[in-house]
Each structure stands twice: as C-alpha cells, then as structure tokens.
Scaffold this motif. Structure first.
Motif, PDB file in Angstrom:
ATOM      1  N   GLY A 179     107.747  11.231 -51.135  1.00  0.00           N
ATOM      2  CA  GLY A 179     109.173  11.587 -51.098  1.00  0.00           C
ATOM      3  C   GLY A 179     109.846  11.573 -52.446  1.00  0.00           C
ATOM      4  N   GLU A 180     109.108  11.287 -53.500  1.00  0.00           N
ATOM      5  CA  GLU A 180     109.717  11.286 -54.831  1.00  0.00           C
ATOM      6  C   GLU A 180     110.095  12.712 -55.244  1.00  0.00           C
ATOM      7  OE1 GLU A 180     109.643   7.179 -55.808  1.00  0.00           O
ATOM      8  OE2 GLU A 180     110.424   8.869 -56.955  1.00  0.00           O
ATOM      9  N   GLU A 181     111.184  12.836 -55.972  1.00  0.00           N
ATOM     10  CA  GLU A 181     111.582  14.145 -56.482  1.00  0.00           C
ATOM     11  C   GLU A 181     110.849  14.461 -57.771  1.00  0.00           C
ATOM     12  OE1 GLU A 181     115.783  14.328 -56.856  1.00  0.00           O
ATOM     13  OE2 GLU A 181     116.159  13.895 -54.742  1.00  0.00           O
ATOM     14  N   LYS A 215     105.340  18.644 -63.700  1.00  0.00           N
ATOM     15  CA  LYS A 215     106.529  19.392 -63.301  1.00  0.00           C
ATOM     16  C   LYS A 215     107.108  18.810 -62.024  1.00  0.00           C
ATOM     17  CE  LYS A 215     108.033  24.197 -62.723  1.00  0.00           C
ATOM     18  NZ  LYS A 215     107.578  25.612 -62.707  1.00  0.00           N
ATOM     19  N   GLY A 216     108.427  18.561 -62.007  1.00  0.00           N
ATOM     20  CA  GLY A 216     109.078  17.987 -60.833  1.00  0.00           C
ATOM     21  C   GLY A 216     109.263  19.012 -59.736  1.00  0.00           C
ATOM     22  N   VAL A 217     109.465  18.518 -58.524  1.00  0.00           N
ATOM     23  CA  VAL A 217     109.628  19.414 -57.383  1.00  0.00           C
ATOM     24  C   VAL A 217     111.032  19.987 -57.316  1.00  0.00           C
ATOM     25  CG1 VAL A 217     110.165  17.525 -55.784  1.00  0.00           C
ATOM     26  CG2 VAL A 217     109.248  19.680 -54.909  1.00  0.00           C
ATOM     27  N   TYR A 218     112.053  19.202 -57.693  1.00  0.00           N
ATOM     28  CA  TYR A 218     113.439  19.679 -57.714  1.00  0.00           C
ATOM     29  C   TYR A 218     113.909  19.889 -59.159  1.00  0.00           C
ATOM     30  CZ  TYR A 218     113.279  18.280 -52.840  1.00  0.00           C
ATOM     31  OH  TYR A 218     112.936  18.147 -51.519  1.00  0.00           O
ATOM     32  N   ASN A 219     113.789  18.817 -59.939  1.00  0.00           N
ATOM     33  CA  ASN A 219     114.036  18.951 -61.371  1.00  0.00           C
ATOM     34  C   ASN A 219     112.732  19.452 -61.992  1.00  0.00           C
ATOM     35  OD1 ASN A 219     114.583  18.761 -64.060  1.00  0.00           O
ATOM     36  ND2 ASN A 219     115.000  16.555 -64.067  1.00  0.00           N
ATOM     37  N   THR A 220     112.715  20.722 -62.330  1.00  0.00           N
ATOM     38  CA  THR A 220     111.445  21.349 -62.734  1.00  0.00           C
ATOM     39  C   THR A 220     111.069  21.097 -64.194  1.00  0.00           C
ATOM     40  OG1 THR A 220     112.601  23.423 -63.202  1.00  0.00           O
ATOM     41  CG2 THR A 220     111.651  23.153 -60.996  1.00  0.00           C
TER      42      THR A 220
END
Length: 201
Positions: A198-200, A95-100
């Motif tokens: 720092g990757e999204e 699961k992504g941090v911004y794009n979930t």
C-alpha cells in the motif's frame, strides 16, 4: 664312418639347439632389463603427471577464488553488495506509483522477492513479488535512460541504476533476478500481495 658322421651331425644339432636356447635366454634377459627400464620410466612419468594434475588443480581452485573475488570487487565498485548467486542488495532509483519521481532506495533481492527501504538500516517500505514476473532492461523514450522493468500481476515496477554507468549497475540485477526465478523455491503462502504493502513509493 657313417656312425661317426651321424654322431657328429647329432652333436651339431644339439649344439645348434643349445645356441638357440642361449640366444633366447639372452634375449629374455635383455628383454626383462629393457622392460624394467620401461616400467621405471613409466612410473616416473606417472608421478610427474600426477604432480602436474595436482598443480593444475590448485591453479584451477586459485582461478575460481580469484574470479569470485573479482566479481565481489566489481559489485562493490558499482555500489552492490552481493550475498548469494540468487541474492543481491544495493541502491537503485525506483519510480513511485503516484509520485512518479525516481527515489533512491536500498533494494535487497532474496528468493523471489525484492524488498526496498530508504536506507540499509531503515524500515522496509515495500516489496516486489517476482513470482511470475517479466523482467527486462528497456530504454525510456522520454529520458533515453536504461531502466529495469519488472512487470508483476498488479503493477510494472521501474528501477534505474545510479550514475555513473547506470546500465552497468542494472545488468547484475537482471542476471540475479533471472537466476532467482530459475531456481527452485518453496511457495510463500504467508503474503502473496505484490502491491508494495500500500505504499505510494
């Protein structure tokens, strides 16, 4: 007359003693023969026991090898490539941090770090620092999916197994991560950041 009786009595006693001695010798001879037979039987049994032990030892070694082979086959079946007891690699959904949205990532566990990339041979996109992390398998309330939650100092990472049998794909990861966290490690002071560079992703 008395002398004759005395001599006869003495001879009888001497004969009795001789008979007793002969009896002892016979018993001793028989005893020695029996003991030799016993020793021979015992030696034979010892050899048989030793042969059985060696045979069983080979069976045990064979069973260990078969167990390791089975474990590797099971990992391969579930899309995992096992390296060491505290190392593992394979595809998981992350699961992504911004794009979930859940994205398919190639993950590799080595020591107290899980690195991830888009594929096996592509550049690493980030990593998860397991030092001091809390790891558990939970059921997502919204999707009813089993997920591996890794709560670190900076973030809770959410990983999920691919279908079919997503939970069965997560459990080996949970056990491997727990084993890695129990194992002794040399502190890595080169980079203690766990925010996936720092990757999204």
């Amino acid at each position: 007359m008395a002398v004759a009786l005395g001599l006869a009595g003495g001879a009888a006693v001497t004969g009795l003693i001789a008979a007793k001695n002969a009896e002892r010798e016979v018993k001793s001879f028989v005893g020695n023969k029996v003991q030799k037979k016993i020793d021979k039987k015992c030696a034979k049994l010892d050899k048989e026991m030793e042969a059985t032990f060696k045979k069983n030892e080979k069976k045990r070694e064979g069973a260990k090898a078969a167990r390791s082979e089975l474990a590797e086959k099971m990992r391969a079946k579930h899309g995992l490539a096992g390296a060491e007891s505290t190392g593992m690699s394979g595809f998981l959904l992350k699961k992504g941090v911004y794009n979930t949205a859940m994205k398919r990532r190639w993950c590799t566990l080595s020591g107290l770090r899980i690195t991830y990339s888009e594929d096996m041979d592509t550049k690493e996109k980030g990593f998860i620092d397991l030092d001091g992390a809390n790891v558990s398998i939970v059921t997502d309330a919204a999707t009813d999916e089993h997920q591996l939650h890794i709560a670190t100092r900076g973030r809770t990472y959410v990983l999920q197994g691919e279908a079919p049998n997503p939970r069965s794909r997560l459990e080996p990861w949970l056990y491997a991560i727990q084993a890695a966290m129990r194992a002794p490690h040399v502190p890595d002071t080169a980079d203690d950041d766990d925010d996936d560079d720092g990757e999204e992703d």
